[in-house]
Design a protein around this motif. Structure first.
Motif, PDB file in Angstrom:
ATOM      1  N   GLN A  15      11.142   6.805 -28.198  1.00 27.77           N
ATOM      2  CA  GLN A  15      10.641   7.092 -29.342  1.00 27.77           C
ATOM      3  C   GLN A  15       9.099   6.783 -29.000  1.00 27.77           C
ATOM      4  OE1 GLN A  15      12.206   4.426 -32.270  1.00 27.77           O
ATOM      5  NE2 GLN A  15      13.025   6.154 -33.345  1.00 27.77           N
ATOM      6  N   ALA A  41      10.160   2.197 -35.058  1.00 30.67           N
ATOM      7  CA  ALA A  41       9.715   3.548 -35.211  1.00 30.67           C
ATOM      8  C   ALA A  41       9.061   3.797 -36.651  1.00 30.67           C
ATOM      9  CB  ALA A  41      11.144   3.805 -35.759  1.00 30.67           C
ATOM     10  N   TYR A  81      16.066   3.290 -26.524  1.00 33.08           N
ATOM     11  CA  TYR A  81      15.714   4.165 -27.803  1.00 33.08           C
ATOM     12  C   TYR A  81      14.221   3.835 -27.927  1.00 33.08           C
ATOM     13  CZ  TYR A  81      15.842   4.471 -33.085  1.00 33.08           C
ATOM     14  OH  TYR A  81      15.420   4.615 -34.397  1.00 33.08           O
ATOM     15  N   ALA A 126      17.324  13.717 -37.432  1.00 31.91           N
ATOM     16  CA  ALA A 126      15.942  13.450 -36.643  1.00 31.91           C
ATOM     17  C   ALA A 126      16.033  14.388 -35.326  1.00 31.91           C
ATOM     18  CB  ALA A 126      16.023  12.006 -36.146  1.00 31.91           C
ATOM     19  N   GLN A 127      17.018  14.661 -34.916  1.00 31.69           N
ATOM     20  CA  GLN A 127      17.073  15.126 -33.378  1.00 31.69           C
ATOM     21  C   GLN A 127      16.680  16.713 -33.763  1.00 31.69           C
ATOM     22  OE1 GLN A 127      16.889  13.699 -30.837  1.00 31.69           O
ATOM     23  NE2 GLN A 127      18.035  11.803 -30.962  1.00 31.69           N
ATOM     24  N   SER A 164      14.554   8.553 -38.401  1.00 41.53           N
ATOM     25  CA  SER A 164      15.177   7.609 -37.544  1.00 41.53           C
ATOM     26  C   SER A 164      15.092   6.334 -38.167  1.00 41.53           C
ATOM     27  CB  SER A 164      14.600   7.604 -36.299  1.00 41.53           C
ATOM     28  OG  SER A 164      14.331   8.798 -35.388  1.00 41.53           O
ATOM     29  N   ASP A 217      21.937   7.273 -26.372  1.00 39.24           N
ATOM     30  CA  ASP A 217      22.950   7.883 -27.126  1.00 39.24           C
ATOM     31  C   ASP A 217      24.364   7.582 -26.288  1.00 39.24           C
ATOM     32  OD1 ASP A 217      21.615   7.798 -29.502  1.00 39.24           O
ATOM     33  OD2 ASP A 217      21.302   9.885 -29.237  1.00 39.24           O
ATOM     34  N   SER A 241      21.607  10.833 -40.053  1.00 37.84           N
ATOM     35  CA  SER A 241      20.300  10.668 -40.101  1.00 37.84           C
ATOM     36  C   SER A 241      19.836  11.155 -38.989  1.00 37.84           C
ATOM     37  CB  SER A 241      20.088   9.172 -40.527  1.00 37.84           C
ATOM     38  OG  SER A 241      20.415   8.791 -41.857  1.00 37.84           O
ATOM     39  N   PHE A 242      20.378  10.366 -37.683  1.00 39.02           N
ATOM     40  CA  PHE A 242      19.758  10.725 -36.356  1.00 39.02           C
ATOM     41  C   PHE A 242      19.996  12.362 -36.088  1.00 39.02           C
ATOM     42  CE2 PHE A 242      19.642   6.027 -35.914  1.00 39.02           C
ATOM     43  CZ  PHE A 242      18.299   6.246 -35.259  1.00 39.02           C
ATOM     44  N   GLY A 261      18.125   6.143 -40.300  1.00 38.70           N
ATOM     45  CA  GLY A 261      19.212   5.956 -39.284  1.00 38.70           C
ATOM     46  C   GLY A 261      19.496   4.517 -38.687  1.00 38.70           C
ATOM     47  N   ASP A 262      18.334   3.934 -38.383  1.00 37.53           N
ATOM     48  CA  ASP A 262      18.366   2.493 -38.137  1.00 37.53           C
ATOM     49  C   ASP A 262      18.895   1.613 -39.082  1.00 37.53           C
ATOM     50  OD1 ASP A 262      17.404   2.748 -35.491  1.00 37.53           O
ATOM     51  OD2 ASP A 262      15.349   2.694 -36.207  1.00 37.53           O
TER      52      ASP A 262
END
Length: 209
Positions: free
Chosen positions: A198, A32, A194, A85-86, A61, A171, A81-82, A64-65
């Motif tokens: 991306q 990412a 995932y 991102a969304q 992201s 998800d 975090s995600f 978040g990872d």
């Protein structure tokens, strides 16, 4: 660069079952991060900020990872975090929409999302509000990606829309694995889908340049 990214994705998926742990931690956020760098370095060809927000979504992201892979359970921090991102991805797709039609489409997404959420709800426990808000964010993203494709058409918008649906699939598998029933290969499926989502988001910027 794409060969490096693909190699990192495959190595990470392999390291889920086989280790070593340092390789798992090293490779998870790098795809990412590299995709975000590629997007940020791509000169914009249109006045909209589509590429900027896609790049920001990829960069968030990465955060978040990192949260989700830490040995200590930082699920809520990773989920937040995600969530950001969304919403960022969703705002990017909003830049491509000339007229928000059909108006019933977000309602359809909301109804489907509500059904899935209610099915998971008995197993979510204290995380129900966090997961519920995340459902709103990813449905906002997917709905906007779909309307953007309907509005502008073309293979690039279609690519982004497919990426949005694959992100939902990733998800959903993650949610089932965490809250309902875990399986030996669920994390492999989560990461493969995932990374694919991306990559499609990044390609929707790079191929439009």
């Amino acid at each position: 660069m794409w060969l490096v990214i693909a190699a990192l994705c495959l190595v990470h998926i392999y390291s889920i079952s086989h280790g070593p742990r340092w390789l798992f931690y090293l490779t998870k956020p790098l795809p990412a991060a590299l995709l975000a760098v590629m997007v940020f370095l791509t000169p914009p060809t249109q006045p909209s900020d589509y590429g900027l927000y896609i790049g920001l979504g990829l960069a968030i992201s990465v955060i978040g990872d990192i949260f989700l892979m830490l040995p200590k359970d930082c699920f809520r921090a990773g989920l937040f975090s995600f969530l950001v991102a969304q919403f960022t991805f969703g705002y990017a797709f909003l830049q491509k929409i000339e007229s928000y039609q059909p108006t019933w489409l977000p309602i359809l997404f909301a109804c489907v999302g509500l059904i899935v959420y209610l099915l998971l709800l008995p197993s979510i426990g204290k995380d129900k509000w966090y997961v519920g808000l995340y459902f709103v964010s990813i449905l906002f993203m997917a709905s906007n990606a779909t309307v953007a494709w309907i509005s502008s058409g073309g293979p690039i918008a279609g690519m982004a829309m497919i990426g949005a649906y694959i992100f939902i699939m990733s998800d959903l598998v993650l949610a089932i694995d965490r809250f309902r029933a875990s399986s030996a290969f669920s994390r492999h499926v989560v990461m493969f889908t995932y990374y694919t989502a991306q990559a499609l988001f990044a390609l929707s910027v790079l191929w439009a340049s």
